[in-house]
Design an enzyme around this catalytic site. Structure first.
Site, PDB file in Angstrom:
ATOM      1  CB  SER A  46      36.183 -33.704  16.577  1.00 17.43           C
ATOM      2  OG  SER A  46      35.414 -33.104  17.590  1.00 17.43           O
ATOM      3  CG  HIS A  47      34.502 -29.241  16.346  1.00 15.74           C
ATOM      4  ND1 HIS A  47      34.196 -30.323  17.138  1.00 15.74           N
ATOM      5  CD2 HIS A  47      33.528 -29.165  15.417  1.00 15.74           C
ATOM      6  CE1 HIS A  47      33.060 -30.859  16.716  1.00 15.74           C
ATOM      7  NE2 HIS A  47      32.636 -30.177  15.674  1.00 15.74           N
ATOM      8  CD  GLU A 187      34.721 -36.211  19.866  1.00 18.31           C
ATOM      9  OE1 GLU A 187      35.590 -37.087  19.972  1.00 18.31           O
ATOM     10  OE2 GLU A 187      34.833 -35.065  20.313  1.00 18.31           O
TER      11      GLU A 187
HETATM   12  P1  NDP Z   1      31.255 -34.493  24.635  1.00 17.21           P
HETATM   13  O1  NDP Z   1      30.325 -35.658  24.793  1.00 17.21           O
HETATM   14  O2  NDP Z   1      32.713 -34.778  24.621  1.00 17.21           O
HETATM   15  O3  NDP Z   1      31.000 -33.458  25.820  1.00 17.21           O
HETATM   16  C1  NDP Z   1      29.743 -32.885  25.984  1.00 17.21           C
HETATM   17  C2  NDP Z   1      29.753 -31.965  27.192  1.00 17.21           C
HETATM   18  O4  NDP Z   1      29.839 -32.773  28.371  1.00 17.21           O
HETATM   19  C3  NDP Z   1      30.947 -31.026  27.235  1.00 17.21           C
HETATM   20  O5  NDP Z   1      30.520 -29.809  27.778  1.00 17.21           O
HETATM   21  C4  NDP Z   1      31.926 -31.751  28.167  1.00 17.21           C
HETATM   22  O6  NDP Z   1      32.825 -30.857  28.836  1.00 17.21           O
HETATM   23  C5  NDP Z   1      30.991 -32.418  29.136  1.00 17.21           C
HETATM   24  N1  NDP Z   1      31.541 -33.640  29.704  1.00 17.21           N
HETATM   25  C6  NDP Z   1      32.174 -34.649  29.060  1.00 17.21           C
HETATM   26  N2  NDP Z   1      32.511 -35.622  29.930  1.00 17.21           N
HETATM   27  C7  NDP Z   1      32.079 -35.204  31.151  1.00 17.21           C
HETATM   28  C8  NDP Z   1      32.132 -35.765  32.454  1.00 17.21           C
HETATM   29  N3  NDP Z   1      32.699 -36.947  32.686  1.00 17.21           N
HETATM   30  N4  NDP Z   1      31.585 -35.057  33.474  1.00 17.21           N
HETATM   31  C9  NDP Z   1      31.012 -33.846  33.256  1.00 17.21           C
HETATM   32  N5  NDP Z   1      30.929 -33.262  32.042  1.00 17.21           N
HETATM   33  C10 NDP Z   1      31.460 -33.940  31.006  1.00 17.21           C
HETATM   34  O7  NDP Z   1      30.873 -33.617  23.359  1.00 17.21           O
HETATM   35  P2  NDP Z   1      30.142 -34.052  21.996  1.00 17.21           P
HETATM   36  O8  NDP Z   1      30.905 -35.169  21.408  1.00 17.21           O
HETATM   37  O9  NDP Z   1      28.693 -34.236  22.235  1.00 17.21           O
HETATM   38  O10 NDP Z   1      30.327 -32.724  21.114  1.00 17.21           O
HETATM   39  C11 NDP Z   1      31.622 -32.326  20.715  1.00 17.21           C
HETATM   40  C12 NDP Z   1      31.594 -30.989  20.007  1.00 17.21           C
HETATM   41  O11 NDP Z   1      31.061 -31.098  18.713  1.00 17.21           O
HETATM   42  C13 NDP Z   1      30.815 -29.862  20.675  1.00 17.21           C
HETATM   43  O12 NDP Z   1      31.731 -28.813  20.874  1.00 17.21           O
HETATM   44  C14 NDP Z   1      29.762 -29.455  19.654  1.00 17.21           C
HETATM   45  O13 NDP Z   1      29.473 -28.058  19.617  1.00 17.21           O
HETATM   46  C15 NDP Z   1      30.436 -29.873  18.368  1.00 17.21           C
HETATM   47  N6  NDP Z   1      29.478 -30.087  17.266  1.00 17.21           N
HETATM   48  C16 NDP Z   1      29.369 -29.147  16.265  1.00 17.21           C
HETATM   49  C17 NDP Z   1      28.485 -29.343  15.205  1.00 17.21           C
HETATM   50  C18 NDP Z   1      28.299 -28.311  14.142  1.00 17.21           C
HETATM   51  O14 NDP Z   1      27.510 -28.523  13.250  1.00 17.21           O
HETATM   52  N7  NDP Z   1      28.973 -27.178  14.169  1.00 17.21           N
HETATM   53  C19 NDP Z   1      27.686 -30.558  15.113  1.00 17.21           C
HETATM   54  C20 NDP Z   1      27.828 -31.435  16.249  1.00 17.21           C
HETATM   55  C21 NDP Z   1      28.710 -31.208  17.262  1.00 17.21           C
HETATM   56  P3  NDP Z   1      34.411 -30.872  28.482  1.00 17.21           P
HETATM   57  O15 NDP Z   1      34.525 -30.234  27.126  1.00 17.21           O
HETATM   58  O16 NDP Z   1      35.053 -30.089  29.565  1.00 17.21           O
HETATM   59  O17 NDP Z   1      34.854 -32.311  28.453  1.00 17.21           O
END
Ligand code: NDP
Length: 332
Positions: A46-47, A187
């Site tokens: 998504s990024h 997402e």
């Molecule tokens: P996720 O819910 O996919 O993941 C959140 C964190 O949890 C990540 O570090 C991920 O690591 C970890 N994680 C996921 N599943 C597990 C698991 N089963 N066990 C342990 N750790 C886990 O991310 P979001 O959907 O909340 O966010 C996605 C992205 O969106 C982020 O990178 C965020 O910076 C970006 N974003 C940017 C914005 C902006 O304005 N610029 C605004 C909002 C969001 P891993 O990656 O290894 O799965």
């Protein structure tokens, strides 16, 4: 969903054409391309390329300066000011992190107030870059009101991501990077595009009812993760990324935005801490004992591990075919 197979180099070339043909200079194009390519490499879908049409929209509308030259100065030895010159965040981040790291290594702690910037990416690139200097990194940004505070039915918070990276000498850092919304907007947009449902609790429709339909949530509002606790962290992000750095709160960002499909202007809060100076020698070995206990728990995995595993593969990535065509048209 139809996909096409693209190498990371082809992904970079596709993005570079779109940025260069729409007003970015070489420095901004290269920084944006690194952000897009590393997102696709790590599976932060998504990024990556998904964001290119939004980046281009704000270049074309004139909201974002494709020739921005961010300026990094010290307010005090530990307090760094990064002025984004109204450009996209990647170049500002690349210029700021080395200055932040040098200050934190010397003083133990340093902080950045980044202003006049447009952040449209994941936050792990900056916290991982801080951790690459052997430092603990924290970063957060606001967005526009999309998330209702717990118990409320009106959006006030942005999706307000926060990222935390812990350095592990000789290994990939441990990196948490998460929206404080139950799901990041990107997402939900990807789920809407691909016709997938999202879990109940992700958001409310325009009438305030829980729904699993991402299209209805995009007309309504998101919810914070974890009820009142996630809501409290989203509130903290507003205060750090807007109040503490003197930039827009999410509601102010929306008021000043031309809604061209790109991100609103905002700030970024970044913090770096030296574990060597704070905990002293032996900190890394001590923490590895903790990580060994963590890894011994079956079913648990460290945040960031999925991305770090994905990046080991240099195989072509499968990219949405319609998106690739759209980006090619934007470069024509
Ligand atoms: P996720 O819910 O996919 O993941 C959140 C964190 O949890 C990540 O570090 C991920 O690591 C970890 N994680 C996921 N599943 C597990 C698991 N089963 N066990 C342990 N750790 C886990 O991310 P979001 O959907 O909340 O966010 C996605 C992205 O969106 C982020 O990178 C965020 O910076 C970006 N974003 C940017 C914005 C902006 O304005 N610029 C605004 C909002 C969001 P891993 O990656 O290894 O799965």
């Amino acid at each position: 969903m139809n996909t096409v197979s693209l190498t990371l180099q082809e992904i970079g070339e596709l993005a570079a054409q779109a940025f260069a043909k729409n007003g970015c200079d070489v420095a901004n194009t290269e920084a944006l391309v690194r952000t897009v390519v590393t997102a696709e490499r790590d599976g932060s879908l998504s990024h990556g390329l998904f964001r290119v049409p939004g980046y281009v929209a704000s270049l074309r509308s004139g909201k974002v300066n494709g020739r921005a030259s961010p300026r990094v100065t010290h307010k005090t030895p530990a307090v760094i000011q990064a002025h984004g010159d109204n450009g996209y965040a990647p170049l500002l981040i690349e210029r700021t992190v080395p200055v932040l790291a040098e200050a934190a290594q010397k003083l133990g702690v340093a902080v950045v107030s980044a202003t006049h910037t447009y952040h449209f990416a994941a936050l792990w690139p900056e916290t991982e870059a801080i951790a690459a200097h052997g430092l603990i990194g924290l970063a957060c940004v606001c967005y526009t009101p999309l998330v209702a505070p717990a118990g409320g039915g009106k959006p006030l918070f942005g999706t307000n991501p926060i990222s935390f990276a812990w350095p592990r000498p000789g290994r990939s850092p441990m990196v948490i990077d998460m929206a404080t919304a139950a799901k990041a907007l990107g997402e939900v947009q990807v789920a809407a595009r691909d016709g997938h449902e999202v879990p109940l609790g992700t958001g409310l429709d325009a009438g305030g009812k829980l729904t699993t339909d991402p299209r209805e949530i995009l007309k309504g509002m998101l919810l914070p993760f974890g009820g009142h606790k996630g809501s409290a962290i989203a509130l903290m992000v507003e205060l750090l990324a807007a109040g503490a750095v003197n930039e827009n709160f999410s509601f102010e960002a929306a008021e000043g935005d031309n809604k061209d499909g790109g991100p609103p202007r905002g700030g970024e809060f970044m913090l770096a801490i030296s574990p060597e100076l704070l905990a002293g020698p032996g900190w890394a070995e001590h923490c590895e004992k903790f990580f060994a206990r963590f890894d011994a728990i079956e079913g648990a995995r460290l945040p960031g591990a999925r991305r770090h595993r994905n990046r080991l593969s240099d195989a072509p990535r499968q990219v949405n075919a319609e998106l690739v065509e759209r980006i090619r048209r934007l470069s024509a």
